[in-house]
Design a protein around this motif. Structure first.
Motif, PDB file in Angstrom:
ATOM      1  N   GLU A 188       0.832  -1.212   0.000  1.00 45.71           N
ATOM      2  CA  GLU A 188       0.000   0.000   0.000  1.00 45.71           C
ATOM      3  C   GLU A 188       0.866   1.262   0.000  1.00 45.71           C
ATOM      4  O   GLU A 188       0.655   2.186  -0.782  1.00 45.71           O
ATOM      5  CB  GLU A 188      -0.923   0.001   1.225  1.00 45.71           C
ATOM      6  CG  GLU A 188      -1.764   1.269   1.299  1.00 45.71           C
ATOM      7  CD  GLU A 188      -2.811   1.236   2.404  1.00 45.71           C
ATOM      8  OE1 GLU A 188      -2.754   0.353   3.274  1.00 45.71           O
ATOM      9  OE2 GLU A 188      -3.685   2.119   2.379  1.00 45.71           O
ATOM     10  N   HIS A 189       1.881   1.282   0.863  1.00 49.49           N
ATOM     11  CA  HIS A 189       2.690   2.503   0.974  1.00 49.49           C
ATOM     12  C   HIS A 189       3.617   2.681  -0.222  1.00 49.49           C
ATOM     13  O   HIS A 189       3.875   3.819  -0.635  1.00 49.49           O
ATOM     14  CB  HIS A 189       3.472   2.487   2.288  1.00 49.49           C
ATOM     15  CG  HIS A 189       2.578   2.627   3.476  1.00 49.49           C
ATOM     16  ND1 HIS A 189       1.837   3.749   3.723  1.00 49.49           N
ATOM     17  CD2 HIS A 189       2.274   1.764   4.474  1.00 49.49           C
ATOM     18  CE1 HIS A 189       1.120   3.592   4.827  1.00 49.49           C
ATOM     19  NE2 HIS A 189       1.368   2.383   5.305  1.00 49.49           N
ATOM     20  N   LEU A 190       4.096   1.573  -0.788  1.00 48.56           N
ATOM     21  CA  LEU A 190       4.931   1.696  -1.999  1.00 48.56           C
ATOM     22  C   LEU A 190       4.086   2.282  -3.126  1.00 48.56           C
ATOM     23  O   LEU A 190       4.539   3.176  -3.860  1.00 48.56           O
ATOM     24  CB  LEU A 190       5.508   0.333  -2.402  1.00 48.56           C
ATOM     25  CG  LEU A 190       6.587  -0.234  -1.463  1.00 48.56           C
ATOM     26  CD1 LEU A 190       6.906  -1.691  -1.825  1.00 48.56           C
ATOM     27  CD2 LEU A 190       7.874   0.599  -1.509  1.00 48.56           C
ATOM     28  N   SER A 191       2.849   1.797  -3.254  1.00 51.32           N
ATOM     29  CA  SER A 191       1.962   2.335  -4.294  1.00 51.32           C
ATOM     30  C   SER A 191       1.714   3.824  -4.053  1.00 51.32           C
ATOM     31  O   SER A 191       1.739   4.622  -4.985  1.00 51.32           O
ATOM     32  CB  SER A 191       0.623   1.593  -4.304  1.00 51.32           C
ATOM     33  OG  SER A 191       0.815   0.285  -4.763  1.00 51.32           O
ATOM     34  N   ASN A 192       1.466   4.172  -2.791  1.00 49.76           N
ATOM     35  CA  ASN A 192       1.208   5.594  -2.490  1.00 49.76           C
ATOM     36  C   ASN A 192       2.391   6.477  -2.857  1.00 49.76           C
ATOM     37  O   ASN A 192       2.231   7.651  -3.154  1.00 49.76           O
ATOM     38  CB  ASN A 192       0.884   5.776  -0.994  1.00 49.76           C
ATOM     39  CG  ASN A 192      -0.471   5.194  -0.645  1.00 49.76           C
ATOM     40  OD1 ASN A 192      -1.271   4.898  -1.531  1.00 49.76           O
ATOM     41  ND2 ASN A 192      -0.737   5.009   0.641  1.00 49.76           N
TER      42      ASN A 192
ATOM     43  N   PHE B   5      13.941  -4.463   6.432  1.00 47.52           N
ATOM     44  CA  PHE B   5      13.171  -5.449   7.201  1.00 47.52           C
ATOM     45  C   PHE B   5      11.845  -4.818   7.603  1.00 47.52           C
ATOM     46  O   PHE B   5      11.786  -3.621   7.893  1.00 47.52           O
ATOM     47  CB  PHE B   5      13.920  -5.862   8.476  1.00 47.52           C
ATOM     48  CG  PHE B   5      15.198  -6.599   8.207  1.00 47.52           C
ATOM     49  CD1 PHE B   5      15.178  -7.942   7.857  1.00 47.52           C
ATOM     50  CD2 PHE B   5      16.421  -5.957   8.295  1.00 47.52           C
ATOM     51  CE1 PHE B   5      16.356  -8.627   7.609  1.00 47.52           C
ATOM     52  CE2 PHE B   5      17.603  -6.629   8.046  1.00 47.52           C
ATOM     53  CZ  PHE B   5      17.571  -7.972   7.698  1.00 47.52           C
ATOM     54  N   LEU B   6      10.811  -5.636   7.628  1.00 46.79           N
ATOM     55  CA  LEU B   6       9.518  -5.136   8.098  1.00 46.79           C
ATOM     56  C   LEU B   6       8.834  -6.205   8.939  1.00 46.79           C
ATOM     57  O   LEU B   6       8.841  -7.384   8.578  1.00 46.79           O
ATOM     58  CB  LEU B   6       8.624  -4.757   6.899  1.00 46.79           C
ATOM     59  CG  LEU B   6       7.253  -4.192   7.279  1.00 46.79           C
ATOM     60  CD1 LEU B   6       7.384  -2.908   8.108  1.00 46.79           C
ATOM     61  CD2 LEU B   6       6.414  -3.914   6.038  1.00 46.79           C
ATOM     62  N   GLY B   7       8.237  -5.765  10.045  1.00 47.44           N
ATOM     63  CA  GLY B   7       7.466  -6.682  10.888  1.00 47.44           C
ATOM     64  C   GLY B   7       8.274  -7.302  12.009  1.00 47.44           C
ATOM     65  O   GLY B   7       7.784  -8.192  12.701  1.00 47.44           O
TER      66      GLY B   7
ATOM     67  N   GLY C 292       0.602  -1.668  14.083  1.00 50.19           N
ATOM     68  CA  GLY C 292       1.944  -1.079  14.168  1.00 50.19           C
ATOM     69  C   GLY C 292       2.737  -1.258  12.886  1.00 50.19           C
ATOM     70  O   GLY C 292       3.469  -0.357  12.454  1.00 50.19           O
ATOM     71  N   VAL C 293       2.586  -2.416  12.245  1.00 51.41           N
ATOM     72  CA  VAL C 293       3.396  -2.698  11.057  1.00 51.41           C
ATOM     73  C   VAL C 293       3.022  -1.744   9.923  1.00 51.41           C
ATOM     74  O   VAL C 293       3.856  -1.380   9.095  1.00 51.41           O
ATOM     75  CB  VAL C 293       3.245  -4.184  10.644  1.00 51.41           C
ATOM     76  CG1 VAL C 293       1.964  -4.444   9.879  1.00 51.41           C
ATOM     77  CG2 VAL C 293       4.431  -4.642   9.827  1.00 51.41           C
ATOM     78  N   TRP C 294       1.775  -1.324   9.908  1.00 49.97           N
ATOM     79  CA  TRP C 294       1.313  -0.406   8.854  1.00 49.97           C
ATOM     80  C   TRP C 294       2.094   0.921   8.932  1.00 49.97           C
ATOM     81  O   TRP C 294       2.491   1.478   7.919  1.00 49.97           O
ATOM     82  CB  TRP C 294      -0.193  -0.158   9.032  1.00 49.97           C
ATOM     83  CG  TRP C 294      -0.834   0.577   7.902  1.00 49.97           C
ATOM     84  CD1 TRP C 294      -1.387   0.028   6.778  1.00 49.97           C
ATOM     85  CD2 TRP C 294      -1.005   1.989   7.784  1.00 49.97           C
ATOM     86  NE1 TRP C 294      -1.884   1.016   5.967  1.00 49.97           N
ATOM     87  CE2 TRP C 294      -1.672   2.232   6.570  1.00 49.97           C
ATOM     88  CE3 TRP C 294      -0.670   3.070   8.591  1.00 49.97           C
ATOM     89  CZ2 TRP C 294      -2.000   3.514   6.136  1.00 49.97           C
ATOM     90  CZ3 TRP C 294      -0.991   4.351   8.162  1.00 49.97           C
ATOM     91  CH2 TRP C 294      -1.647   4.564   6.947  1.00 49.97           C
ATOM     92  N   HIS C 295       2.340   1.376  10.148  1.00 50.86           N
ATOM     93  CA  HIS C 295       3.075   2.642  10.319  1.00 50.86           C
ATOM     94  C   HIS C 295       4.557   2.462   9.994  1.00 50.86           C
ATOM     95  O   HIS C 295       5.178   3.345   9.394  1.00 50.86           O
ATOM     96  CB  HIS C 295       2.870   3.179  11.734  1.00 50.86           C
ATOM     97  CG  HIS C 295       1.443   3.574  11.988  1.00 50.86           C
ATOM     98  ND1 HIS C 295       0.920   4.773  11.580  1.00 50.86           N
ATOM     99  CD2 HIS C 295       0.418   2.891  12.546  1.00 50.86           C
ATOM    100  CE1 HIS C 295      -0.370   4.830  11.890  1.00 50.86           C
ATOM    101  NE2 HIS C 295      -0.687   3.697  12.486  1.00 50.86           N
ATOM    102  N   ASP C 296       5.122   1.314  10.366  1.00 52.10           N
ATOM    103  CA  ASP C 296       6.521   1.060  10.013  1.00 52.10           C
ATOM    104  C   ASP C 296       6.690   0.967   8.494  1.00 52.10           C
ATOM    105  O   ASP C 296       7.703   1.410   7.943  1.00 52.10           O
ATOM    106  CB  ASP C 296       7.006  -0.248  10.657  1.00 52.10           C
ATOM    107  CG  ASP C 296       7.293  -0.089  12.147  1.00 52.10           C
ATOM    108  OD1 ASP C 296       7.354   1.064  12.619  1.00 52.10           O
ATOM    109  OD2 ASP C 296       7.447  -1.109  12.834  1.00 52.10           O
ATOM    110  N   ALA C 297       5.686   0.388   7.826  1.00 53.38           N
ATOM    111  CA  ALA C 297       5.760   0.252   6.360  1.00 53.38           C
ATOM    112  C   ALA C 297       5.769   1.637   5.704  1.00 53.38           C
ATOM    113  O   ALA C 297       6.469   1.862   4.714  1.00 53.38           O
ATOM    114  CB  ALA C 297       4.579  -0.575   5.852  1.00 53.38           C
TER     115      ALA C 297
END
Ligand SMILES: Cc1cc2nc3c(=O)[nH]c(=O)nc-3n(C[C@H](O)[C@H](O)[C@H](O)COP(=O)(O)OP(=O)(O)OC[C@H]3O[C@@H](n4cnc5c(N)ncnc54)[C@H](O)[C@@H]3O)c2cc1C
Length: 417
Positions: free
Chosen positions: A22-26, A376-378, A392-397
């Motif tokens: 989602e964030h890469l697309s944004n 790294f993510l998650g 939380g992972v959504w904000h880190d992404a």
């Protein structure tokens, strides 16, 4: 044969991979997500049948979509959680390719980017994000030999009480998994021993609000990453049966035998540390500290929340706590199985880059690794306490997408003549 090229490759399509997409697309970053099985696979096939989310549906989700047709204050069953991420991925048109495993990632020599070997051919990518989960490899301490005449499984292989042989069961570990599994086994009529180590024990609800709300407004989910070497203390919470505070004394009152931390096993006799009373007391002290901070928050903000003095009432310690068992002959106690709810380790054996310390742990700052182009993510405590959880992972992404975007802009720079 021509090699497929992508700008950014995300490995894993659990919640982390979906959020990353989602964030890469944004940010307008072309990318591909590879998933070896199905979207949110671990929610489907590595959790027990009756598991529901630990947080209510209004909280354990991404900001962009609610759980449809589901009470926002209820706890979504694990399949609903997995379906949520499938629906979310469809909503954002995430470019996810399922059934493709990443076998190896290596830095290109003499040119930028990475060579990615997959089960479906080679891909080249400028950046690679490892979103393969905070809980990858089940850890079973080498306490009881495999040869012992007893069934031993990790909590990630536990499904339901019927799976276990007749007889008693020892559950080792009393975080959210161990506490919930022990409760389920006891309700099924099994004789249960529960080995309890240090834990945090937030109240499920207090003064009309769920603990996830309290930890949010008190800034606890956002507590920054721990100093290296600081131990993570497990949280004992449960969304089962409508959500309730984990109460070890109540479980003991219903016939469960509580024991201290599992230390060793010699000749079929388990040895437990003499720390049970201390672990139970420390859990209660944690509960009270949350109540104190919640009360202070209510007072400071002049909120009209109902008083709840009974939340501070602590029952008497049961006999198994005051006079704890330190040794237990498994056969004599009729124990035929052990469930190890003892956590997980990371496994980045496929990632052959310079992003790990001598213990194999990722070297990173908020997920930006020591190897340029690898992220790294998650990870647990990637940037904050909430990092390995859904919200939380959504904000880190979002942070990682921004970092990748910055690097792409530098790489795209062309000095004017
Ligand atoms: C029992 C349990 C209950 C939990 N309950 C909650 C809860 O209620 N609320 C909450 O917020 N959090 C909860 N969590 C924590 C966390 O939300 C989950 O662990 C979640 O699954 C983590 O998501 P993730 O996307 O980071 O990793 P994962 O879900 O582990 O996803 C990683 C994905 O990567 C794939 N993969 C791995 N290696 C490769 C490879 N080499 N190539 C391609 N694909 C690969 C896997 O198949 C997997 O689908 C719970 C955790 C556990 C263990």
């Amino acid at each position: 044969m021509s090699i497929e090229k992508v700008d950014t490759l995300v490995v894993g399509a659990g919640q982390a991979g979906v959020a990353m997409s989602e964030h890469l697309s944004n940010c307008g970053i072309p990318h591909l997500v590879l998933e070896r099985q199905r979207i949110a696979e671990r929610w489907r096939s590595e959790r027990w049948d009756s598991l529901v989310a630990n947080g209510p549906a209004w909280h354990d989700r991404f900001p962009g979509m609610e759980f449809s047709g589901f009470d926002a204050d209820a706890f979504a069953p694990k399949e609903r959680v997995a379906d949520y991420f499938v629906d979310y991925a469809a909503m954002i048109h995430a470019p996810i390719r399922c059934g493709v495993e990443v076998m190896e990632v290596r830095r290109n020599v003499g040119q930028p980017g990475f060579r990615v070997e997959t089960s479906n051919g080679v891909i080249e990518a400028n950046s690679v994000i490892a979103a393969t989960g905070p809980f990858q490899k089940p850890v079973i301490p080498t306490v009881v030999p495999d040869t012992a005449d007893i069934v031993q499984i990790h909590s990630n292989a536990y499904r339901n009480p019927e799976q276990l042989p007749r007889g008693g069961v020892l559950v080792v570990g009393a975080g959210s998994s161990g506490a919930q599994i022990a409760d389920e086994l006891q309700r099924s009529g099994k004789r249960v021993y529960l080995s309890i180590g240090p834990h945090d024990l937030p109240p499920r609800r207090y003064r009309g609000r769920d603990f996830v709300w309290w930890l949010g407004v008190l800034g606890k989910w956002d507590v920054p990453a721990l100093e290296p070497g600081t131990e993570h203390v497990t949280i004992a919470v449960s969304g089962a049966h409508g959500g309730h505070t984990v109460d070890f004394r109540r479980l003991a009152g219903q016939g469960m035998t509580l024991v201290g931390r599992t230390e060793s096993c010699k000749g079929g006799v388990m040895h437990f540390a003499a720390d049970l009373v201390e672990n139970i007391a420390q859990g209660n002290a944690n509960t009270l500290s949350v109540l104190d901070e919640a009360d202070a928050y209510v007072a400071r903000n002049g909120l009209d929340f109902p008083e709840e003095p009974e939340a501070r009432e602590v029952g008497a310690d049961p006999q198994c706590v005051t006079d704890p068992i330190l040794e237990l002959n498994l056969a004599e106690a009729g124990i035929t199985s052990i469930i190890w709810a003892t956590g997980f380790a990371l496994d980045y054996s496929w990632l052959k880059v310079d992003a790990f310390d001598e213990d194999g742990k990722p070297k990173h700052q908020r997920g930006v690794s020591a190897e340029p182009g690898i992220y790294f993510l998650g990870l647990p405590w990637q940037s904050r306490r909430g990092s390995s959880f859904i919200w939380g992972v959504w904000h880190d992404a979002r942070y990682l997408a921004d970092q990748i975007s910055i690097q792409r802009e530098y790489r795209a720079y062309n000095p004017s003549a």
